[in-house]
Design a protein around this motif. Structure first.
Motif, PDB file in Angstrom:
ATOM      1  N   ARG A  99       0.157   2.930  -1.903  1.00 12.50           N
ATOM      2  CA  ARG A  99       0.799   4.201  -1.527  1.00 12.50           C
ATOM      3  C   ARG A  99       2.265   4.205  -1.914  1.00 12.50           C
ATOM      4  O   ARG A  99       2.773   5.171  -2.474  1.00 12.50           O
ATOM      5  N   GLU A 100       2.915   3.095  -1.598  1.00  9.51           N
ATOM      6  CA  GLU A 100       4.345   3.001  -1.952  1.00  9.51           C
ATOM      7  C   GLU A 100       4.544   3.089  -3.450  1.00  9.51           C
ATOM      8  O   GLU A 100       5.441   3.781  -3.931  1.00  9.51           O
TER       9      GLU A 100
ATOM     10  N   GLU B  67      -5.358  -3.658   4.604  1.00  4.98           N
ATOM     11  CA  GLU B  67      -4.534  -2.468   4.769  1.00  4.98           C
ATOM     12  C   GLU B  67      -3.184  -2.605   4.049  1.00  4.98           C
ATOM     13  O   GLU B  67      -2.630  -1.634   3.545  1.00  4.98           O
ATOM     14  N   ASN B  68      -2.688  -3.859   3.986  1.00  2.00           N
ATOM     15  CA  ASN B  68      -1.401  -4.084   3.313  1.00  2.00           C
ATOM     16  C   ASN B  68      -1.422  -3.679   1.851  1.00  2.00           C
ATOM     17  O   ASN B  68      -0.471  -3.117   1.314  1.00  2.00           O
TER      18      ASN B  68
ATOM     19  N   ASN C 116      -1.303  -0.009   1.585  1.00  2.00           N
ATOM     20  CA  ASN C 116       0.049   0.495   1.802  1.00  2.00           C
ATOM     21  C   ASN C 116       0.938   0.299   0.589  1.00  2.00           C
ATOM     22  O   ASN C 116       1.740   1.160   0.244  1.00  2.00           O
ATOM     23  N   LYS C 117       0.759  -0.831  -0.054  1.00  2.00           N
ATOM     24  CA  LYS C 117       1.537  -1.088  -1.267  1.00  2.00           C
ATOM     25  C   LYS C 117       1.195  -0.055  -2.341  1.00  2.00           C
ATOM     26  O   LYS C 117       2.064   0.443  -3.043  1.00  2.00           O
TER      27      LYS C 117
END
Ligand code: ARG
Length: 570
Positions: A214-215, A207-208, A211-212
């Motif tokens: 997405r950022e 998931e990390n 998220n990265k």
């Protein structure tokens, strides 16, 4: 053919006492699908309104009064329709003269009056190699573009490349992690694709990473310079690679404004929808209701970011303004049917009705290999680049095995190989899934591109053998062509314009492909049964060679519309 319509329209007009515009009659004249109903048919329904009488009465009155020209042998009334039958000698003469005079212009019409039609096609998601599905998209779109051009529209080709969205956040992340493992001096697109596949797998597990990604994309949207440079690099190498394929196919675009182009043009979508009070909150997202039969169209996700649909909406506004289009046509796989239904519904809040009514989605079916679905998500990717190379190499092998002496085998095998692929994709109804088989596609007999090309080449070599040149056909006795094989072929050649119109109406290039198959088999039948060059009657020979030559013209023009080259020898 067009000339006969004019004759019929003016014959009808002469029977009327009222003031009727000849174009109102002319434009309503149809070519019946079933020849039993005549060569042309005129429905009297619009006259019924003007003359305040029943269509049947009007048809009968016209029939009584009409004075037929010698091009027309008879007219009949059926349920308010006037069916006209052409004099078959005249049919032959009219059709062939028309083809011979117009030559490469035969098939061109002026129905579109130069009005604009926008075609959105090919449109691959960049940073991924071009695969079979996009190839089908590209050839269908290109053929439709040519078909509408033939009708006299000004056609605009847009390659709406998928160059924006979260996948770029992923790719940036992958590039950061893995770039040192790759050599970027060669096959960059394949490298990027590999990175993309790896990082997607990683993001699924972790998931990390997601998220990265997405950022990263958020920052890209906000103008992060380093990311922007990377994005530009991804885009440039992808386009360069695609252009190589478009070049081989002879496909050109008037615009490459893709999704990223609309990044700064979406505010007006949100503002307008808000102002019109149709933007509703739904589970944190902003949506527009589009009727009971469909889920609402999401315009903003819960994190406030825009999506595919938002950019398509912005593009509709932009295209309406920039091109003032009569129609805007979108070619994509049929899995996007719902997307376009939703987007076209929402468009009614954003553009004038005439534009919204002009939006058309043209979906097509899947391309399957014998081993399952073709997709960039599931392992079995076949890169178009490889497929094209295979097709060209195999054509070359076939030519060598056939011991063909050709001047430029590279050129010829390219024309045959690429033509075979394109024809294969266009000959089936666009919504049908197709099962791809390269050997079948390259056969020189059967319903294939090479077979049509070969028929064209035969017409050329017969012409050459005959010793006639084009100018000899200025003076010919076409009424000597009376055999059924001849008349059948001529009548088919005369349907060309009508076939193009039907292909346009149904957005279906296969209508033209199938027509060319019909022409080729009628030509074979004619040529096998009639000894074109073996008659002592010079006039008859010339008339027959003129028919051969005209067949070549129609095949060449037809293939040209489909985006397929015609070799001069093979
Ligand atoms: N890039 C999309 C895809 O590969 C197709 C885009 C079609 N055009 C459009 N205006 N949405 O699926």
């Amino acid at each position: 053919m067009e000339d006969n319509k004019k004759i019929i329209a003016s014959c009808i007009l002469e029977t009327l006492d009222e003031n009727v515009d000849i174009n109102d009659i002319y434009n309503k004249i149809e070519v019946p699908k079933d020849k039993k109903n005549g060569d042309f048919s005129y429905p009297c329904f619009n006259l019924a309104k003007i003359l305040k009488n029943s269509p049947v009465n009007i048809a009968n009155k016209i029939k009584e009064k009409i004075v037929l020209n010698d091009a027309i042998s008879k007219v009949e009334v059926v349920n308010g329709f006037l069916n006209f039958y052409l004099n078959s000698n005249n049919v032959v003469e009219n059709i062939l003269k028309n083809i011979l005079t117009k030559n490469s212009e035969y098939g061109k019409m002026n129905i579109g009056n130069g009005k604009n039609i926008v075609f959105d096609y090919s449109s691959p998601n960049i940073a991924k190699p071009f695969h079979l599905g996009h190839f089908r998209n590209t050839v269908i779109g290109h053929a439709l573009y040519n078909i509408y051009k033939e009708l006299g529209y000004n056609t605009i080709g847009i390659n709406y490349i998928g160059d924006w969205g979260r996948q770029f956040g992923l790719l940036i992340e992958g590039y950061k992690l893995f770039k040192d493992e790759y050599d970027f001096s060669n096959n960059v697109l394949e490298v990027l694709s590999d990175i993309y596949v790896r990082i997607s797998a990683l993001a699924k597990e972790d998931e990390n990473v997601m998220n990265k990604a997405r950022e990263n994309f958020k920052e890209l949207e906000n103008g992060n310079e380093e990311y922007y440079k990377l994005w530009k690099f991804f885009r440039e190498v992808s386009l360069k690679e695609y252009d190589r394929i478009y070049d081989i196919l002879g496909v050109k675009f008037d615009s490459y404004n893709g999704e990223a182009f609309y990044n700064d043009k979406m505010d007006v979508v949100i503002d307008t929808l808000t102002k019109k009070n149709v933007l509703k909150e739904s589970r944190g997202a902003k949506v527009v209701e589009v009727g009971d039969n469909m889920p609402p169209c999401i315009v903003l996700k819960s994190n406030g970011s825009t999506i595919y649909a938002t950019r398509d909406l912005a593009a509709i506004i932009y295209r309406a303004k920039t091109y003032d289009f009569e129609k805007a046509i979108y070619v994509t796989g049929s899995e996007q049917i719902l997307h376009f239904k939703q987007v076209f519904e929402v468009a009614k809040y954003l553009v004038e009705e005439k534009y919204q009514k002009g939006l058309v989605h043209v979906p097509y079916g899947l391309v399957r290999l014998k081993t399952g679905r073709m997709s960039s998500r599931e392992g079995t990717v076949i890169y178009i680049k490889d497929l094209i190379n295979d097709a060209i190499n195999k054509s070359k092998e076939i030519l060598i095995n056939k011991n063909k002496e050709v001047e430029d085998i590279e050129l010829l095998s390219k024309q045959i190989g690429v033509g075979a692929l394109v024809f294969n994709y266009l000959k089936s109804n666009k919504l049908k899934d197709i099962l791809f088989d390269l050997d079948e596609t390259l056969r020189f007999d059967g319903e294939t591109g090479p077979y049509i090309q070969y028929t064209y080449v035969r017409t050329k070599s017969i012409l050459e053998k005959s010793g006639y040149v084009e100018s000899d056909f200025e003076n010919i006795k076409l009424d000597l062509l009376t055999n059924s094989e001849e008349i059948e072929l001529v009548k088919k050649l005369g349907e060309f314009e009508n076939i193009i119109k039907r292909a346009a109406q149904d957005f279906e290039p296969s209508i033209i492909a199938k027509y060319l198959i019909d022409i080729s088999s009628l030509f074979s039948k004619f040529y096998n049964n009639i000894k074109v060059l073996e008659t002592n009657n010079e006039d008859l020979k010339k008339a027959r060679v003129a028919l051969v030559y005209s067949t070549g013209i129609v095949i060449k023009n037809g293939l040209n519309i489909l985006g397929i080259e015609t070799p001069s020898k093979m």
